[in-house]
Design an enzyme around this catalytic site. Structure first.
Site, PDB file in Angstrom:
ATOM      1  N   ASN A  90       4.452  13.479 -24.845  1.00 27.81           N
ATOM      2  CA  ASN A  90       3.941  12.196 -25.638  1.00 27.81           C
ATOM      3  C   ASN A  90       5.176  11.463 -26.162  1.00 27.81           C
ATOM      4  O   ASN A  90       5.160  10.157 -26.078  1.00 27.81           O
ATOM      5  CB  ASN A  90       3.001  12.571 -26.819  1.00 27.81           C
ATOM      6  CG  ASN A  90       2.808  11.309 -27.650  1.00 27.81           C
ATOM      7  OD1 ASN A  90       2.315  10.462 -27.387  1.00 27.81           O
ATOM      8  ND2 ASN A  90       3.516  11.345 -28.991  1.00 27.81           N
ATOM      9  N   TYR A 158       9.153  -0.400 -18.724  1.00 31.90           N
ATOM     10  CA  TYR A 158       8.142   0.543 -19.330  1.00 31.90           C
ATOM     11  C   TYR A 158       7.174   0.715 -18.572  1.00 31.90           C
ATOM     12  O   TYR A 158       6.597   1.776 -18.274  1.00 31.90           O
ATOM     13  CB  TYR A 158       7.766  -0.048 -20.601  1.00 31.90           C
ATOM     14  CG  TYR A 158       6.736   0.684 -21.290  1.00 31.90           C
ATOM     15  CD1 TYR A 158       6.928   1.864 -21.806  1.00 31.90           C
ATOM     16  CD2 TYR A 158       5.390   0.138 -21.338  1.00 31.90           C
ATOM     17  CE1 TYR A 158       5.967   2.418 -22.613  1.00 31.90           C
ATOM     18  CE2 TYR A 158       4.433   0.807 -22.161  1.00 31.90           C
ATOM     19  CZ  TYR A 158       4.583   2.194 -22.771  1.00 31.90           C
ATOM     20  OH  TYR A 158       3.619   3.039 -23.338  1.00 31.90           O
ATOM     21  N   ALA A 159       6.655  -0.453 -17.893  1.00 30.09           N
ATOM     22  CA  ALA A 159       5.306  -0.292 -16.973  1.00 30.09           C
ATOM     23  C   ALA A 159       5.798   0.564 -15.769  1.00 30.09           C
ATOM     24  O   ALA A 159       4.986   1.447 -15.116  1.00 30.09           O
ATOM     25  CB  ALA A 159       4.841  -1.412 -16.424  1.00 30.09           C
ATOM     26  N   LYS A 162       6.193   4.360 -16.727  1.00 24.94           N
ATOM     27  CA  LYS A 162       5.107   4.931 -17.006  1.00 24.94           C
ATOM     28  C   LYS A 162       4.064   4.944 -15.412  1.00 24.94           C
ATOM     29  O   LYS A 162       3.275   5.979 -15.370  1.00 24.94           O
ATOM     30  CB  LYS A 162       4.092   4.041 -17.879  1.00 24.94           C
ATOM     31  CG  LYS A 162       4.246   4.251 -19.268  1.00 24.94           C
ATOM     32  CD  LYS A 162       4.471   5.695 -19.812  1.00 24.94           C
ATOM     33  CE  LYS A 162       4.725   5.836 -21.292  1.00 24.94           C
ATOM     34  NZ  LYS A 162       4.520   7.243 -21.761  1.00 24.94           N
ATOM     35  N   ILE A 191      -3.578   1.091 -29.563  1.00 29.45           N
ATOM     36  CA  ILE A 191      -3.770   2.064 -30.384  1.00 29.45           C
ATOM     37  C   ILE A 191      -3.227   1.561 -31.343  1.00 29.45           C
ATOM     38  O   ILE A 191      -1.918   1.496 -31.555  1.00 29.45           O
ATOM     39  CB  ILE A 191      -3.261   3.575 -29.871  1.00 29.45           C
ATOM     40  CG1 ILE A 191      -3.901   4.065 -28.505  1.00 29.45           C
ATOM     41  CG2 ILE A 191      -3.648   4.697 -31.115  1.00 29.45           C
ATOM     42  CD1 ILE A 191      -5.456   4.292 -28.592  1.00 29.45           C
TER      43      ILE A 191
END
Length: 267
Positions: A90, A158-159, A162, A191
């Protein structure tokens, strides 16, 4: 209750946010959980909250950018509890505003890949020998991102990092499945956590809510419930999957919100 009874879980980046939600639900289902991250005070507060309610947890310092720190985390966990059944990758650098291709420096690119891609890879690599010793193998759960689904105006590094986690998930599942080691990826939508609620602009929340199929944003427990399932024996036949937990955000055509504003279903 008791779906994870007898299992030992490591949840990286569990001193705040989504990680806290995952750790709390794991403990509620009977797992012994190692809470880890760089913020010792917050980590110990999470553990204290868990143990007050009768659960079993411990804190271990971990810096996802440090190979030595990752190695020590798993070695100490195995020594303390005798085994490792579950790993939730995580910990990450959530650099949603890292920029466009022409705006990114190599330093920013490398920094994000070090934490989000390299760290996830190395934690996976390090936990495998411990899971290979288990009669029932283990479950590795990577926390991905909806940013990896398609191109966007920013968040490039970041994309891309991931997106690498998506493929790492499938490669791990394929290469170690015959040893009863499963690997899946959970991709959260928006979230809202106690830590980020005040910092997420209302305009951004409104954009997401207009595209989400349900009537609320996500919360850490939404991701935690999916992780409980993937960590448990209930998902013994589930591996190599990339699962969106996003309120349906990525399951429709991109023009839905605009047509809703027009009170129309089509042109």
């Amino acid at each position: 209750m008791g779906r994870l009874s007898g299992k030992v879980a490591v949840v990286t980046g569990s001193t705040s946010g989504i990680g806290v939600g995952i750790a709390g639900l794991f403990v509620a289902e009977g797992a012994k959980v190692v809470v880890c991250g760089r913020r010792e005070e917050k980590g110990k507060a999470v553990v204290e909250s868990i143990t007050k309610n009768g659960g079993e947890a411990s804190y271990h310092f971990m810096d996802i950018t440090s190979a030595e720190s990752i190695e020590k985390l798993f070695a100490d966990t195995a020594e303390k509890y005798g085994k490792i059944d579950i790993l939730v990758n995580n910990a990450a650098n959530v650099a949603l505003k890292d920029g466009r291709v022409d705006e990114l420096s190599l330093e920013m690119w490398d920094s994000i890949f070090q934490s989000d891609m390299r760290g996830t890879f190395y934690a996976t690599k390090c936990v495998l020998p411990y899971m290979q010793k288990n009669e029932n193998g283990g479950s590795i759960i990577n926390i991905g991102s909806m940013a990896s689904c398609s191109g966007d105006l920013g968040s490039t590094a970041y994309a891309c990092a991931k997106a690498g986690v998506n493929l790492l998930t499938q490669a791990t599942a394929l290469q170690y499945g015959k040893q009863n080691i499963r690997c899946n990826c959970v991709r959260p939508g928006l979230i809202v956590t106690p830590e980020n609620d005040a910092y997420v602009p209302q305009a951004l929340k409104d954009i997401f809510l207009s595209n989400i199929m349900v009537n609320r944003y996500g919360c850490p427990e939404d991701i935690g419930h999916m992780c409980v399932y993937l960590a448990s024996d209930e998902s013994a036949y589930v591996s190599g999957q990339i699962i969106n937990v996003d309120g349906g955000l990525n399951s429709h055509v991109p023009t839905v919100a605009q047509f809703r504003e027009l009170n129309s279903r089509t042109w």
